[in-house]
Design a protein around this motif. Structure first.
Motif, PDB file in Angstrom:
ATOM      1  N   ILE A  24       0.851  -1.199   0.000  1.00  0.00           N
ATOM      2  CA  ILE A  24       0.000   0.000   0.000  1.00  0.00           C
ATOM      3  C   ILE A  24       0.877   1.236   0.000  1.00  0.00           C
ATOM      4  O   ILE A  24       0.618   2.206  -0.723  1.00  0.00           O
ATOM      5  CB  ILE A  24      -0.945  -0.026   1.211  1.00  0.00           C
ATOM      6  CG1 ILE A  24      -1.961  -1.154   1.047  1.00  0.00           C
ATOM      7  CG2 ILE A  24      -1.672   1.299   1.350  1.00  0.00           C
ATOM      8  CD1 ILE A  24      -2.869  -1.355   2.213  1.00  0.00           C
ATOM      9  N   THR A  25       1.980   1.248   0.780  1.00  0.00           N
ATOM     10  CA  THR A  25       2.858   2.408   0.885  1.00  0.00           C
ATOM     11  C   THR A  25       3.508   2.688  -0.460  1.00  0.00           C
ATOM     12  O   THR A  25       3.510   3.827  -0.933  1.00  0.00           O
ATOM     13  CB  THR A  25       3.928   2.171   1.970  1.00  0.00           C
ATOM     14  OG1 THR A  25       3.299   1.824   3.178  1.00  0.00           O
ATOM     15  CG2 THR A  25       4.797   3.377   2.152  1.00  0.00           C
ATOM     16  N   TRP A  26       4.120   1.667  -1.047  1.00  0.00           N
ATOM     17  CA  TRP A  26       4.801   1.888  -2.319  1.00  0.00           C
ATOM     18  C   TRP A  26       3.788   2.220  -3.422  1.00  0.00           C
ATOM     19  O   TRP A  26       4.070   3.018  -4.332  1.00  0.00           O
ATOM     20  CB  TRP A  26       5.642   0.674  -2.721  1.00  0.00           C
ATOM     21  CG  TRP A  26       6.882   0.578  -1.907  1.00  0.00           C
ATOM     22  CD1 TRP A  26       7.191  -0.362  -1.003  1.00  0.00           C
ATOM     23  CD2 TRP A  26       7.963   1.486  -1.923  1.00  0.00           C
ATOM     24  NE1 TRP A  26       8.411  -0.133  -0.419  1.00  0.00           N
ATOM     25  CE2 TRP A  26       8.908   1.035  -0.987  1.00  0.00           C
ATOM     26  CE3 TRP A  26       8.256   2.679  -2.611  1.00  0.00           C
ATOM     27  CZ2 TRP A  26      10.119   1.693  -0.722  1.00  0.00           C
ATOM     28  CZ3 TRP A  26       9.463   3.304  -2.356  1.00  0.00           C
ATOM     29  CH2 TRP A  26      10.374   2.838  -1.429  1.00  0.00           C
ATOM     30  N   SER A  27       2.626   1.679  -3.346  1.00  0.00           N
ATOM     31  CA  SER A  27       1.596   2.015  -4.325  1.00  0.00           C
ATOM     32  C   SER A  27       1.172   3.471  -4.182  1.00  0.00           C
ATOM     33  O   SER A  27       0.965   4.183  -5.173  1.00  0.00           O
ATOM     34  CB  SER A  27       0.369   1.119  -4.145  1.00  0.00           C
ATOM     35  OG  SER A  27       0.689  -0.213  -4.449  1.00  0.00           O
ATOM     36  N   LEU A  28       1.070   3.944  -2.932  1.00  0.00           N
ATOM     37  CA  LEU A  28       0.722   5.355  -2.703  1.00  0.00           C
ATOM     38  C   LEU A  28       1.829   6.277  -3.189  1.00  0.00           C
ATOM     39  O   LEU A  28       1.550   7.348  -3.759  1.00  0.00           O
ATOM     40  CB  LEU A  28       0.429   5.597  -1.225  1.00  0.00           C
ATOM     41  CG  LEU A  28      -0.919   5.071  -0.738  1.00  0.00           C
ATOM     42  CD1 LEU A  28      -1.045   5.292   0.770  1.00  0.00           C
ATOM     43  CD2 LEU A  28      -2.055   5.751  -1.455  1.00  0.00           C
TER      44      LEU A  28
END
Length: 186
Positions: free
Chosen positions: A28-32
């Motif tokens: 989720i972090t890297w996608s954000l």
């Protein structure tokens, strides 16, 4: 991996596979982060160019509409001016026709007057010539009648009446008597 093993040991040694519906926090972090970078690039470069193209198209369309409206308005004005000119030309043509009729009537009246004058002149000349011819015929007839009278009188009397003065006096007296007789008959 050690953390994962420790975690598995703490949970009772049972390993659960990750849920396909709930992604891991690092995904989720890297996608954000990737979404933020794409959003920034899109916001900074793509969206302004897209907005510029849309504005140009809007200006082109609105300008085209305004030009079309202006052209339509100009065409309407020219049509109105044309109609006014056409009405003026019709009025002018009607005036010219009326003037031509008036002039034609005046010419006809002048020609009739000239014809009447010429006819009267011809009749007067004819009457004058007729009177002159009648006077000539009367004088010739008088002369012929006088000679015949003298010839007849000579035959009756048996003497010559060749004296011109006597003959002219006799003829004039005879013709005067004839004129008096004609005047009494009328």
């Amino acid at each position: 991996m050690i953390n994962t093993i420790a975690q598995l040991a703490a949970e009772g040694g049972e390993h659960k596979p990750p849920s396909p519906l709930l992604p891991q926090w690092y995904d989720i972090t890297w996608s954000l982060v990737a979404f933020a970078i794409v959003l920034f690039v899109f916001w900074k470069y793509v969206l302004p160019r897209y907005q510029k193209v849309l504005d140009e198209r809007r200006d082109t369309i609105e300008g085209g509409i305004e030009r079309a409206e202006a052209a339509q308005k100009e065409a309407a004005e020219q049509l109105q001016a044309y109609r006014e000119q056409l009405a003026g030309a019709r009025e002018e043509a009607a005036g010219i026709r009326e003037e031509a009729r008036t002039q034609g009537n005046a010419i006809i009246a002048d020609m009739k007057a000239q014809a009447t004058t010429e006819s009267d002149r011809i009749i007067a000349n004819g009457n004058t010539q007729l009177d002159a011819q009648r006077q000539q015929v009367v004088s010739e007839l008088r002369g012929d009648m006088g000679r015949m009278s003298v010839d007849l009188a000579e035959k009756l009397v048996g003497t010559s009446l060749s004296d011109d003065v006597k003959q002219a006096g006799t003829i004039d007296r005879f013709l005067g008597e004839l004129d008096d007789a004609n005047g009494a008959v009328k």
